[in-house]
Write an enzyme that holds these catalytic residues in place. Sequence first.
Site, PDB file in Angstrom:
ATOM      1  CD  GLU A  40     -34.055  19.148 -40.967  1.00 15.87           C
ATOM      2  OE1 GLU A  40     -33.535  20.224 -41.272  1.00 15.87           O
ATOM      3  OE2 GLU A  40     -34.789  18.511 -41.744  1.00 15.87           O
ATOM      4  CE1 TYR A 123     -36.166  24.273 -42.210  1.00  9.05           C
ATOM      5  CE2 TYR A 123     -34.214  23.511 -41.010  1.00  9.05           C
ATOM      6  CZ  TYR A 123     -35.111  23.389 -42.057  1.00  9.05           C
ATOM      7  OH  TYR A 123     -34.961  22.356 -42.939  1.00  9.05           O
ATOM      8  CG  ASP A 141     -34.838  26.576 -44.814  1.00 11.39           C
ATOM      9  OD1 ASP A 141     -35.766  26.840 -45.618  1.00 11.39           O
ATOM     10  OD2 ASP A 141     -34.039  25.643 -45.010  1.00 11.39           O
TER      11      ASP A 141
END
Length: 375
Positions: A40, A123, A141
Amino acid sequence: MLEAKERAAFRKQLLGWFRQFQRDLPWRRTKDPYRIWLSEIMLQQTRVAAVIPYYARFVQRFPDVHALAAAPQEEVLRLWSGLGYYSRARNLQKAAQQIVAKHGGQFPTRLEDTLALPGIGNYTAAAILSIAFGEKHAVLDGNVARVLARLGAIRGDFREPQRWQGLQKNADELLEAKSTGDWNQAMMELGATLCTPRSPQCLLCPVAPFCEGRKLGIAESLPELRKKRATVEVTLAAAVFLDAKKQTLLLPPPRRTKDKTSADHVPTLLSNMWHFPTLSVTGKADGNLFAFLQKLVPGVQSRKWQLVPAGKVRHAVTYRAVTLLPFIIRVRNLPDISGASHVPLADISSLPVSNLTRKAARAALAAAVSAPAER
Ligand code: SF4
């Protein structure tokens, strides 16, 4: 956005599509929160195809949070070198050290604890906790916001705080509580593969019947664009020393100044990494650079250095358009500067360097053939 009955049908459609058509990505083959977190962070502002080889190298060298926490920062930055946005790597390691020190090496499962880690915002926390632990947090996002704005035909700048909060509420309502990890990834996958910024592929979209933007024929124009910050032009000059062994000189990452009013943007443009002696210039670049070197290298006044232009390098860093002018300086011996490292010009990546520095090295290498010999 959708009635309860419609929401159930929408979830079924989207999850069915995701489970059948999702891309096979390395971080989707694991539930290890460390690897999901790493992916991520790497994927922020960076394309999937660019991330895959970096991710593979990184997990090979740092297979778990303990290995990352204990590594020298230089090595972490070197493995990140080329991905850009290096504060991500620095924060990643700081967070790994906090996980080891405060959580016994286990990734925290509580949202508050996760958000307290450096570099992790709403997020990223929602993505890790849902994918690794099935926690009930909906991601939002830019990709997911675009999908939601189109589904609900929501106009206006979705970055505006009230609108963003409204979209988060929509994302929370839609969340499939029994499979939060798959659900969040399905929303992201839709935004990344079909509901793309320029030309949404509505004909292939599994949730097209629910989409107000498509029905109204305005999907492509959503989200409405916010005003872009005006581009600022910056010119830098860099000294690429070159000795007979084709070695060059790099300076260590600049120390951060505590002076918050400082307008010196050079360290930021160089990503606070190893770099050629570089300064921001206006007017005559070689004259500015020589004056800068005079301060940097004791006794330089007596030397007859010739600064040979090695072309122009263009680079963009957020709203800044950078033109970097490398100058080759051939020398018998590289100057003695405290903290500097000497490395082959053709292999400066043995130290962590930014893309801008790498581009400058390539330009200098290409020009070095025609540069005059040291006097
Ligand atoms: Fe996006 Fe088109 Fe699907 Fe609507 S129908 S969600 S605009 S791809």
